[in-house]
Enzyme design. Sequence first.
Site, PDB file in Angstrom:
ATOM      1  N   LYS A 170     -40.865  -8.526  38.009  1.00  0.00           N
ATOM      2  CA  LYS A 170     -41.803  -9.227  37.217  1.00  0.00           C
ATOM      3  C   LYS A 170     -41.143 -10.766  36.891  1.00  0.00           C
ATOM      4  O   LYS A 170     -41.898 -11.529  36.610  1.00  0.00           O
ATOM      5  CB  LYS A 170     -41.857  -8.707  35.807  1.00  0.00           C
ATOM      6  N   ARG A 191     -51.782  -2.849  45.552  1.00  0.00           N
ATOM      7  CA  ARG A 191     -52.382  -1.603  45.762  1.00  0.00           C
ATOM      8  C   ARG A 191     -53.794  -1.333  45.630  1.00  0.00           C
ATOM      9  O   ARG A 191     -54.412  -2.274  44.849  1.00  0.00           O
ATOM     10  CB  ARG A 191     -51.373  -0.222  45.493  1.00  0.00           C
ATOM     11  N   GLU A 208     -41.791 -12.500  26.797  1.00  0.00           N
ATOM     12  CA  GLU A 208     -42.856 -12.748  26.687  1.00  0.00           C
ATOM     13  C   GLU A 208     -43.709 -12.808  25.328  1.00  0.00           C
ATOM     14  O   GLU A 208     -43.382 -12.371  24.591  1.00  0.00           O
ATOM     15  CB  GLU A 208     -43.989 -11.968  27.391  1.00  0.00           C
TER      16      GLU A 208
END
Lengths: 513, 169
Positions: free
Chosen positions: A127, A303, A211
């Site tokens: 990430k 995906r 974050e």
Amino acid sequence: MANKVKPKGQTMIKKVLVANRGEIAVRIMRSCREMGILTVAVYSDADRKAMHVLYADEAYHIGASPSSESYLNITRILEVAKACNADAIHPGYGFLSENAFFSEKCQQSGIKFIGPKPHAISQMGDKITARKTMLAAKVPVVPGTETAITDDQQAIRMIHDIGLPVMVKASAGGGGKGMRLVKRAEDIESSISAARSEAKSAFGDDAVYIEKYIESPHHIEFQILADQHGNVIQLFERECSVQRRHQKIIEETPSPILTPKVREEMGKAAVAAARAVNYEGAGTIEFIVDNQLNYYFLEMNTRLQVEHPITERVVGIDLVKEQIRIASGQKLTYQQEELQQNGHAIECRVYAEDAANNFMPDPGKVTHITIPYGVGVRVDGYIYEGFEIPTFYDPLIAKLIVWGRNREDAIERTLRALQEFKIAGVKTSLNFLENIMTAPDFKGGNYTTHFIDENINHLLNEKDACADNCEDMVVISAFLEYLYRIRKASPKEMTALKNNWKDYSRIRSVLKL
Amino acid sequence: MSYEVKVNNRTAQVDLLQWEGAYVHIKVDGKEYKLDFEKVGKGIFSLIHNNTSYNIELIPGENVKKYTINTHKNTFEAEVIDAEAKYRASRLKGSEEDAENTITAPIPGKIVRIPVETGQKVTAGQTIVVFSAMKMESEFKAKKDGVVKEVNVKEGQNVEAKKVLVVVE
């Protein structure tokens, strides 16, 4: 199907091993069938009678029921692929679909992995690296830290810079796992320690990043397709804010809150994100959006996603076929300019769980299933009567995908389809889903990821008993059926009742509803 | 003949007055119905009462007295109560209360968190165990106020189905 002579680098795939199970395995195999491609199923002990095994052209047993011994067993799966001469593997979603090592091993074995290259998977799987990549590509990201936090004091300083509230997240995590929300200054230290130790035990890596926490968040994601020739297109958004504990329950498209201008900007940002990692295949860029329609990159899913059918319905394409074409080296079938959103689609995930009992999974044998039909109704499932839902995998029974010409129509139709959908033998979330369709916040298109918590009382309501003597009819029916059954043993009494038997060879499904 | 039929939480008294061909004259909790009744397939009934059409689907349960019943919009669990069932129900009354106080694993899974300890007072609805199975996390809550008597498991422990996790009294 005859082998057509194609330009160098473009050999249409002939046989696909689906490294997955359940509804997605069946769904992938359907598209393969349409393309004349042979399908190979792999199955664990628990899945010997599963629909994907019954449906496929070939089937191989790969191991014991626990995922680690079967669907996650890379060595065994590659053994099977080589033994059956599969030229491609489709990993579906979950399991090995975002495993860069698996993608690498397929490449090394000369088997096409229907998905992105290993570097794209790892770049977006980490990430912190993903955030850096996005910043470099000028895609807005949630304000936060650029490097892993290894020092608690450093973290505290950064939090003061970013401003509370914040999310502390595991760098190696994802999919809603390994996260802590910090609202108050006094909780900062304990939350960081807890997040780091959780991350260490869950992912083997205690690196965390911070974050800003977006209040009233909307989760809106964009579908992209990218070929091996540098073409990238975006297929618009999916609104996925109806979530319980970070698990999506309902998805819809178009999003009820986006304006055409913001949609176009976000679409461009999604394409830029895919280009930044030289993406190939189908992927999804997840954004978090606040009430002012400020959008920020959250993560990229490298995906095919569970909720892909709603995009298929509204844009009018088959994403799995596109994935196969891309993996075969072909150029994208569609140009950006020709894509449009037509109408409105909603997906409901039907889980084998007991909403009234803390959503406990309820695996077991399905004694009865009635699938809803009608205009604009699609059901992606794999359960049939008599199938025993295993305890080893997730409890998703089916996806109900409904299309309507606008949002109101789609909601009405979804409600009707949910009422028609009958499953007996296991508890399901069908009633819970119906209550979502009738919740004012949902109908008004005015909801965030807090929707379920904020409306939990309405959502857990038991259905009102049917009106107009209907319940008495149920009582009567139960009683009369009981009389039929106990009197099977004594035909004399049966004649005495002067029963009126109809022809049993009538096709059952024609008579229902 | 008179029977009791339990439908979800309601127990209704049923008296069949006449059944001749498609004509059924029947009383439910004293209310009389004259119906046109047809069995149109295995477990599928059509009842017409005052020109209202009811399509009822019955799915056999674990024995000849139990059914899952679907109407157009609803689903019910029904059970025909005869003398044998009444007797068994009265015997079970005692043990049901104990079942309320033990938290058991319904399927194999993992203990994620135990936010209480032995001796702690808990209130109805308070989370006692956080349990993970089939990739989903669930919270087991106390059914009534009480005190935690036994905690038989640890955080992080894998458990098999039916294992008693916590006892609250």
